[in-house]
Motif scaffolding. Sequence first.
Motif, mmCIF file in Angstrom:
data_model
loop_
_atom_site.group_PDB
_atom_site.id
_atom_site.type_symbol
_atom_site.label_atom_id
_atom_site.label_comp_id
_atom_site.label_asym_id
_atom_site.label_seq_id
_atom_site.Cartn_x
_atom_site.Cartn_y
_atom_site.Cartn_z
ATOM 1 N N LYS A 1 0.818 -1.223 0.000
ATOM 2 C CA LYS A 1 0.000 0.000 0.000
ATOM 3 C C LYS A 1 0.849 1.270 0.000
ATOM 4 O O LYS A 1 0.688 2.162 0.829
ATOM 5 N N ILE A 2 1.770 1.326 -0.947
ATOM 6 C CA ILE A 2 2.649 2.489 -1.045
ATOM 7 C C ILE A 2 1.930 3.630 -1.766
ATOM 8 O O ILE A 2 1.424 3.437 -2.875
ATOM 9 N N SER A 3 1.873 4.773 -1.141
ATOM 10 C CA SER A 3 1.306 5.961 -1.782
ATOM 11 C C SER A 3 2.329 7.085 -1.759
ATOM 12 O O SER A 3 3.112 7.191 -0.831
ATOM 13 N N LYS A 4 2.278 7.894 -2.798
ATOM 14 C CA LYS A 4 3.213 9.018 -2.872
ATOM 15 C C LYS A 4 2.600 10.118 -3.716
ATOM 16 O O LYS A 4 2.082 9.861 -4.795
ATOM 17 N N ARG A 5 2.641 11.335 -3.219
ATOM 18 C CA ARG A 5 2.211 12.456 -4.060
ATOM 19 C C ARG A 5 3.297 13.534 -4.083
ATOM 20 O O ARG A 5 4.045 13.712 -3.128
ATOM 21 N N PHE A 6 3.398 14.186 -5.244
ATOM 22 C CA PHE A 6 4.261 15.355 -5.375
ATOM 23 C C PHE A 6 3.336 16.543 -5.570
ATOM 24 O O PHE A 6 2.568 16.558 -6.528
ATOM 25 N N ASN A 7 3.405 17.519 -4.695
ATOM 26 C CA ASN A 7 2.471 18.641 -4.756
ATOM 27 C C ASN A 7 1.039 18.119 -4.883
ATOM 28 O O ASN A 7 0.592 17.376 -4.032
ATOM 29 N N ASP A 8 0.371 18.483 -5.988
ATOM 30 C CA ASP A 8 -1.014 18.030 -6.150
ATOM 31 C C ASP A 8 -1.118 16.706 -6.866
ATOM 32 O O ASP A 8 -2.200 16.210 -7.135
ATOM 33 N N ASN A 9 0.028 16.166 -7.230
ATOM 34 C CA ASN A 9 0.020 15.085 -8.196
ATOM 35 C C ASN A 9 0.165 13.738 -7.495
ATOM 36 O O ASN A 9 1.210 13.410 -6.962
ATOM 37 N N VAL B 1 1.069 10.319 -7.462
ATOM 38 C CA VAL B 1 1.897 9.541 -8.377
ATOM 39 C C VAL B 1 1.734 8.042 -8.140
ATOM 40 O O VAL B 1 1.730 7.245 -9.081
ATOM 41 N N LEU B 2 1.593 7.646 -6.881
ATOM 42 C CA LEU B 2 1.365 6.234 -6.562
ATOM 43 C C LEU B 2 0.208 6.169 -5.578
ATOM 44 O O LEU B 2 0.190 6.896 -4.589
ATOM 45 N N SER B 3 -0.777 5.311 -5.858
ATOM 46 C CA SER B 3 -1.820 5.170 -4.850
ATOM 47 C C SER B 3 -1.965 3.705 -4.453
ATOM 48 O O SER B 3 -2.348 2.868 -5.274
ATOM 49 N N GLU B 4 -1.613 3.437 -3.223
ATOM 50 C CA GLU B 4 -1.753 2.121 -2.611
ATOM 51 C C GLU B 4 -1.217 1.002 -3.499
ATOM 52 O O GLU B 4 -1.928 0.051 -3.818
ATOM 53 N N VAL B 5 0.028 1.132 -3.874
ATOM 54 C CA VAL B 5 0.625 0.129 -4.752
ATOM 55 C C VAL B 5 1.166 -1.042 -3.929
ATOM 56 O O VAL B 5 1.873 -0.839 -2.941
ATOM 57 N N ASP B 6 0.788 -2.243 -4.311
ATOM 58 C CA ASP B 6 1.363 -3.458 -3.723
ATOM 59 C C ASP B 6 2.326 -4.052 -4.722
ATOM 60 O O ASP B 6 2.012 -4.155 -5.902
ATOM 61 N N PHE B 7 3.488 -4.436 -4.219
ATOM 62 C CA PHE B 7 4.491 -4.994 -5.124
ATOM 63 C C PHE B 7 5.290 -6.031 -4.360
ATOM 64 O O PHE B 7 5.659 -5.814 -3.210
ATOM 65 N N ALA B 8 5.519 -7.168 -4.995
ATOM 66 C CA ALA B 8 6.287 -8.209 -4.313
ATOM 67 C C ALA B 8 7.328 -8.777 -5.254
ATOM 68 O O ALA B 8 7.094 -8.910 -6.452
ATOM 69 N N ALA B 9 8.492 -9.116 -4.703
ATOM 70 C CA ALA B 9 9.546 -9.711 -5.523
ATOM 71 C C ALA B 9 10.168 -10.869 -4.760
ATOM 72 O O ALA B 9 10.191 -10.864 -3.521
ATOM 73 N N SER C 1 14.658 2.338 -2.955
ATOM 74 C CA SER C 1 16.090 2.571 -2.793
ATOM 75 C C SER C 1 16.374 3.749 -1.864
ATOM 76 O O SER C 1 17.509 4.197 -1.754
ATOM 77 N N GLY C 2 15.331 4.281 -1.226
ATOM 78 C CA GLY C 2 15.534 5.281 -0.187
ATOM 79 C C GLY C 2 15.693 6.705 -0.682
ATOM 80 O O GLY C 2 15.993 7.605 0.086
ATOM 81 N N LEU C 3 15.496 6.916 -1.986
ATOM 82 C CA LEU C 3 15.669 8.262 -2.519
ATOM 83 C C LEU C 3 14.455 9.132 -2.214
ATOM 84 O O LEU C 3 14.565 10.320 -1.959
ATOM 85 N N PHE C 4 13.279 8.532 -2.255
ATOM 86 C CA PHE C 4 12.051 9.226 -1.864
ATOM 87 C C PHE C 4 11.470 8.524 -0.656
ATOM 88 O O PHE C 4 11.595 7.306 -0.515
ATOM 89 N N LEU C 5 10.780 9.284 0.181
ATOM 90 C CA LEU C 5 10.028 8.675 1.272
ATOM 91 C C LEU C 5 8.578 8.545 0.833
ATOM 92 O O LEU C 5 8.028 9.491 0.265
ATOM 93 N N PRO C 6 7.934 7.408 1.079
ATOM 94 C CA PRO C 6 6.522 7.296 0.711
ATOM 95 C C PRO C 6 5.674 8.110 1.689
ATOM 96 O O PRO C 6 6.094 8.360 2.819
ATOM 97 N N GLY D 1 2.447 3.549 3.597
ATOM 98 C CA GLY D 1 2.801 2.221 3.108
ATOM 99 C C GLY D 1 3.963 1.626 3.870
ATOM 100 O O GLY D 1 4.642 2.319 4.638
ATOM 101 N N GLU D 2 4.153 0.345 3.672
ATOM 102 C CA GLU D 2 5.208 -0.368 4.408
ATOM 103 C C GLU D 2 6.061 -1.179 3.450
ATOM 104 O O GLU D 2 5.613 -1.567 2.379
ATOM 105 N N ILE D 3 7.278 -1.435 3.872
ATOM 106 C CA ILE D 3 8.158 -2.316 3.112
ATOM 107 C C ILE D 3 8.562 -3.482 4.011
ATOM 108 O O ILE D 3 8.997 -3.269 5.145
ATOM 109 N N TRP D 4 8.344 -4.696 3.530
ATOM 110 C CA TRP D 4 8.694 -5.901 4.284
ATOM 111 C C TRP D 4 9.776 -6.663 3.541
ATOM 112 O O TRP D 4 9.747 -6.768 2.324
ATOM 113 N N MET D 5 10.687 -7.218 4.298
ATOM 114 C CA MET D 5 11.739 -8.023 3.690
ATOM 115 C C MET D 5 11.928 -9.252 4.566
ATOM 116 O O MET D 5 12.025 -9.109 5.797
#
Lengths: 327, 499
Positions: free
Chosen positions: B9-17, B19-27, B51-56, B59-63
């Motif tokens: 459930k990763i979400s990210k917005r830049f200003n009004d935009n 960019v990511l809404s509740e994205v699930d991703f697994a590898a 990779s730590g360049l942006f903060l969401p 959302g959470e990251i599990w490893m």
Amino acid sequence: MEQRIVTNRRPFSWKSFLLQWEWMLVLIFIGINIMNMSLSEYYWSFDSLRDATMTFLDKAFIVLPMVLIIILGDIDISVASIVALASVIMADLYTMGVPMPLAMLICLAVGTLCGFVNGLLIVKFKELSAVIVTLSTMIIYRGIAYIILEDQAAGKFPDWFSFLGWGYVGPVPFILIVFAVFAAAFILLLHKTTFGRRVYAMGNNITASRFSGVQVDKIKLIVFTLAGFMAAVTALFLTSRMGSTRPNVATGYELDVIAMVVLGGISTAGGKGKMIGAILAVFLIGFLRYGLGLVNVPAQMLLIILGLLLIVAVMIPKIKLGKQGRI
Amino acid sequence: MGHFLEMRKISKRFNDNMVLSEVDFAADKAQVHAIIGENGAGKSTLMKILSGLFLPDSGEIWMDGEPISIQNPKQAQEHGIAMIYQEIRLFPDLNIAENVFMRREPLRTMRWPRLIDWDQAYRETEKLLQYLGLPLHARAIVKTLTIAQQKFVEMIKALSHDAKIIIMDEPTAALTEQEIELLFKVIKDVKKLGVSIIYISHRIEEIQQIADKVTVLRDGEVTQSALSSELDMTALIQAMVGRQLEDRYPKLKVKHGKEALRVEKLGFNGRIRNISLEVKKGEILGITGLSGSGRRTLAKVLFGIHGPYEGEIHMNGKAFKAMSPHIAKSHGLCYVTGITSEEGLIMNASISENIVLPNLDRVSHAGFLSTGRESEYARDLIDRLEISADEKEIVQSLSGGKQKKVILAKWLFASAKVLIMEEPTAGIDIASKLDIYNIMNELVLSGASIIMISSDLPEIMGMSDRIAVMYNGQIRKTFLKEEATQAGILYFASGGKDT
Ligand SMILES: Nc1ncnc2c1ncn2[C@@H]1O[C@H](COP(=O)(O)OP(=O)(O)OP(=O)(O)O)[C@@H](O)[C@H]1O
Ligand SMILES: [Mg+2]
């Protein structure tokens, strides 16, 4: 495929508008005036302020092209030597019997030529930076001035010549009018023309500008030539105000001018800043000097204050950037 | 079900935009997971969060079944995550080993003073270079390398971290066929070590070839995520393009007119030698070759960036003495560079400022800019190339593909008579590639000529009328479209000669 509208435009905010450095300058300017007023009762009168402008506006002519040069990411430290050389040649020619109007034209031509030579050297020898080139010509131009006058004063100009530095049109000093005209022209040039746009582009990324077909050499040449011309304008007004000239005239002007530009919020990294900022800085420093002079604050103290202001000017963009967390 | 890496459930917005809404991703380990999606879909942003360049924003990251916190690139590195960015991030003036071991230089055993053990750094770098089969020296200065070689240096950097997850953002964008093969071999080797590889690309062939799992992002949401074996790739791509796949290269037959550009015995500084070619009106000439074969140098000599040159350049029958980009441009010879950040764009200027820079005369009157005309001109091009962004937006914050489109927008409608396009579709999404090919068709239909320099062999073979293959600064062979085969091109590109 459905269209979507992305707005990534930063919404207009009063906060960021008012946080602009130019507004800071206005505030500092007001602050200086309040301070001066409380320091001296003679300060806040139309006459004295008006006359004060005459004393500091001469070098302001060079501030205008210096803004362009610094936006390009370059620097010109030879401008004060150009003032001296142009002034000395004019005085020498006049003493040799050349009519004054012609001598003045030659003064302008000499300044322009000096600027052109700077530009040409910088454009032709890409491996030499503008600092190195203008450091050399700074020494050379001043040296020629010394050869011509041999450390003597020259002067005894016709009476009407003093009008430039001391004259009024109605209640307004002539020099202020001329400066206003030039300032307006440079504001238009930088902010409204394709030329100004190209200058900004070059300051940000000269390679990409070249790859976009911008004639980068030509623009540099023009900008440095303009600086030479404006230095000669300064030479006219300065010589008129002093009534005579010597080869060591205008010593240290280049640093004053650069300080004003930097205080005006023009980044020495190039590509950023507004003409109006530098113009504000001219008046700011001028009034500060004048006010502190009235209450006999030593000149050294003034230098310290100037230095502090400069540090603030250089730091402000850093602080703002830090908050945005750019990568 | 436990995945090795999970982004929840990763979400990210830049200003009004948004960019990511509740994205699930697994590898998973030992897997190549491809992320595809149109330009600006949020692929790079998602991975920059990993990779730590942006903060969401949330959302959470599990490893390995545990939640982890990634606040900055250093923490990501400590968790074994390495990213090879879309734009190269090396220090150009340092050498390979210095770049590879930047900020974690091996130290000598001696306690004091703490000295860097350069011998070891060079040894390890050489070892990795050899492992990848790269004929490079660890002391080579990075800026002297080709783009492809620089990508490999980034690879080596990631590998030397002992990364458990390697993210590659469009690693093949300007790579040639051989280099891609080499990269794939390396990827397969690394995969065997149990590394999880996340692979962003717009090139269909590659994804079919290498991906074990595919996730499709669209407007910041996951629309599909499945194993490649369970996925009908063709249908998927057709859905993305919205058209039949047969016309991936919709080249039109255009009647060729008079000669537009003729080059005779062109040489420059030993980097290109004895090059003769001609392009007719309405023709697309493809130029390909390995990195370092002189393709870019040729383009730059033609455009007047490099000089003085030997030989002759004729446009419309007229010879040039000395070229400069300005002269070239005013004669209708335009050049779309393939290098975005240094040569193509002014990164901290807006889209419209970038687009109008080569076209300032069209949006000004007597030297005075008309801001109204400027935004109008820019908006028109933004629409035509479907950049979907505001013209005031700073190009720095655009996605890689959109930045590329801005460079195209600068030149595509500058009424060029001869247009040199370098890697015209590198980094551009599948649907937009078609649009660009169609624009190329329009251009040649209107009588312009195009010189297309590209490493993308299917594209070169699909869109050119003739294909010149360069090797070591020379043109080794010119094929007609009908004669060209992949094997034939590769043979001459790697130094083969006509027998
Ligand atoms: N630093 C930033 N500031 C503001 N907006 C940004 C920033 N980085 C990315 N964006 C916006 O986020 C959106 C997604 O960008 P992203 O780079 O993730 O796309 P992408 O899927 O990688 O596309 P491409 O295929 O073109 O590389 C874009 O609309 C972009 O403008
Ligand atoms: Mg991207």
